[in-house]
Design a protein around this motif. Structure first.
Motif, PDB file in Angstrom:
ATOM      1  N   SER A   1       0.878  -1.120  -0.095  1.00  0.00           N
ATOM      2  CA  SER A   1       0.167   0.045  -0.129  1.00  0.00           C
ATOM      3  C   SER A   1       0.782   1.384   0.155  1.00  0.00           C
TER       4      SER A   1
ATOM      5  N   LYS B   1       3.588  -9.885  -2.995  1.00  0.00           N
ATOM      6  CA  LYS B   1       2.266  -9.411  -2.916  1.00  0.00           C
ATOM      7  C   LYS B   1       1.541  -9.024  -1.634  1.00  0.00           C
TER       8      LYS B   1
ATOM      9  N   SER C   1      -1.562  -7.727   1.028  1.00  0.00           N
ATOM     10  CA  SER C   1      -3.071  -7.411   0.917  1.00  0.00           C
ATOM     11  C   SER C   1      -3.096  -6.040   1.136  1.00  0.00           C
TER      12      SER C   1
ATOM     13  N   VAL D   1      -3.597  -3.372  -1.004  1.00  0.00           N
ATOM     14  CA  VAL D   1      -2.994  -2.241  -1.489  1.00  0.00           C
ATOM     15  C   VAL D   1      -3.858  -0.915  -1.671  1.00  0.00           C
TER      16      VAL D   1
ATOM     17  N   ASP E   1      -5.603  -4.666  -6.907  1.00  0.00           N
ATOM     18  CA  ASP E   1      -5.430  -5.802  -5.903  1.00  0.00           C
ATOM     19  C   ASP E   1      -5.214  -7.092  -6.794  1.00  0.00           C
ATOM     20  N   ASP E   2      -6.145  -7.319  -7.514  1.00  0.00           N
ATOM     21  CA  ASP E   2      -6.350  -8.480  -8.232  1.00  0.00           C
ATOM     22  C   ASP E   2      -5.299  -8.478  -9.257  1.00  0.00           C
TER      23      ASP E   2
ATOM     24  N   LEU F   1      -2.058  -9.453  -7.654  1.00  0.00           N
ATOM     25  CA  LEU F   1      -1.935 -10.705  -7.234  1.00  0.00           C
ATOM     26  C   LEU F   1      -1.818 -11.585  -8.426  1.00  0.00           C
TER      27      LEU F   1
ATOM     28  N   TYR G   1       2.828 -14.278  -0.676  1.00  0.00           N
ATOM     29  CA  TYR G   1       1.659 -13.282  -0.321  1.00  0.00           C
ATOM     30  C   TYR G   1       1.901 -13.337   1.079  1.00  0.00           C
TER      31      TYR G   1
ATOM     32  N   ASP H   1      -0.175 -11.136   4.096  1.00  0.00           N
ATOM     33  CA  ASP H   1      -1.555 -10.927   4.452  1.00  0.00           C
ATOM     34  C   ASP H   1      -1.325  -9.849   5.747  1.00  0.00           C
TER      35      ASP H   1
ATOM     36  N   THR I   1      -9.351 -11.852   5.497  1.00  0.00           N
ATOM     37  CA  THR I   1      -9.171 -12.576   4.144  1.00  0.00           C
ATOM     38  C   THR I   1      -9.657 -13.847   4.356  1.00  0.00           C
TER      39      THR I   1
END
Length: 362
Positions: free
Chosen positions: A8, A85, A87, A89, A93-94, A97, A110, A112, A118
């Motif tokens: 982010s 990546k 979580s 952002v 995001d998709d 990812l 990943y 998180d 999630t």
């Protein structure tokens, strides 16, 4: 190792509570010899609310929050040894990812920062993007969550999962002289979020209404139009440069977990470690696992509801607050620093590389 981190924001904590978590971990990973590139979108007005300049321990790439901007930064993933990546952002995001999941060369991670939420989302959506992408990732790291989160990710097929808890960077969070701007009996710092507001009403606003003779301080974005008792003073967004002064000036500092974190447990917020680093007397809402970090009654005060907060505050003396805060600070500095967390991550990365080599050679 060269680490490409898609998150982010590293530079701004504006609507971005994970900023100090990223800073503490990545700074200490850099100290272990890793080369960090942090990719953050120009979104949510964060760049005009920067807390820090680009640090010397990381290369920071601020990219346009556009499809082309995302494609451009994802093209750098295969130049790295590790691609992360994170979580939340907030934009694309998709796409991020999918881009990290499809990178060929790097170890794929990943990370998180809201794992209980999630996992709840994934349980409710069979077509959740992470459910589809998870088999491509070599490792899942989480902001916390303990065994419940680890079991949850393994249940969805994660190859490996480990919690990496929040911690203290003693170089950035420490006790300072009290500042009259932040003088109060109880301070709470947190943005207004849908899955926190009801708990803030119970643990903060209700005690303020009950203890009219006490002064309460509310920091964080989004609270301007929220009705509050007259003894609550609203600060709006508090830059990280003022966190030490706030934590050092209140008689006590309140921690209130978000709904998902409280129900899961084992998820201490960044603010817990920042306040303890300033030797602040912490009052926290009750959640499973608090004793793994601070001893209730000795290093932190635990409240089951707003009535408990009011009772604790009504009987708390400056001497008692100082004793609890100093005990908390000593414990956190001894056991829960980002240097320790970075050493944990370094070991996890090496284990994941070894596991991938074994998998590919089988």
């Amino acid at each position: 190792m060269k680490i490409a981190f898609y998150g982010s924001s590293l530079l701004s904590s504006y609507w971005n509570g994970a900023a100090t978590y990223y800073r503490g971990l990545l700074k200490n990973l850099a100290a272990l010899g890793h080369a960090i590139t942090f990719f953050e979108p120009d979104a949510y007005d964060r760049q005009s609310h920067r807390d820090i300049d680009p640090p010397d321990w990381a290369r920071v790439v601020v990219y346009p929050a556009t499809p082309e901007g995302v494609r451009r930064v994802l093209a750098e993933a295969d130049a790295a040894d590790v691609a992360v990546k994170a979580s939340g952002v907030g934009v694309f995001d998709d796409e991020l990812l999918a881009g990290v999941a499809s990178a060929v060369r790097p170890l794929r991670i990943y990370w998180d920062v809201d794992a209980p939420a999630t996992l709840a989302d994934m349980r409710g959506a069979s077509d959740h993007p992470l459910r589809r992408a998870l088999p491509a990732f070599d490792l899942v790291l989480t902001y916390g969550g303990g065994d419940p989160v680890t079991r949850g990710y393994h249940g969805f097929g994660a190859r490996a999962c480990a919690p990496v808890y929040n911690a203290l960077d003693p170089e950035t969070h420490f006790r300072v002289a009290p500042d009259p701007r932040f003088a109060c009996d109880l301070a709470f710092l947190g943005n207004r979020l849908p899955d926190r507001e009801e708990r803030v009403a119970r643990f903060f606003f209700a005690p303020a209404a009950r203890l009219r003779e006490k002064s309460f301080l509310l920091g964080g974005a989004g609270w301007d139009d929220r009705a509050a008792p007259a003894n609550v003073r609203k600060l709006g967004h508090v830059f990280t440069r003022d966190h030490n002064a706030l934590n050092s000036s209140a008689l006590a500092v309140l921690n209130i977990a978000r709904d998902s974190m409280a129900s899961n447990g084992f998820s201490p917020a960044t603010r817990v470690f920042e306040a303890a680093g300033a030797d602040a007397c912490l009052i926290t809402d009750a959640w499973d696992g608090v004793e793994l970090f601070l001893t209730p009654g000795e290093e932190i005060l635990v409240a089951r509801d707003g009535a408990d907060v009011a009772t604790i505050l009504a009987h708390l003396t400056p001497a008692g607050a100082r004793r609890i805060g100093e005990a908390a600070g000593a414990r956190i500095r001894a056991e829960h620093t980002y240097a320790r967390r970075a050493a944990q991550v370094d070991a996890l990365l090496r284990q994941a590389f070894d596991a991938r080599r074994e998998r590919l050679s089988a």
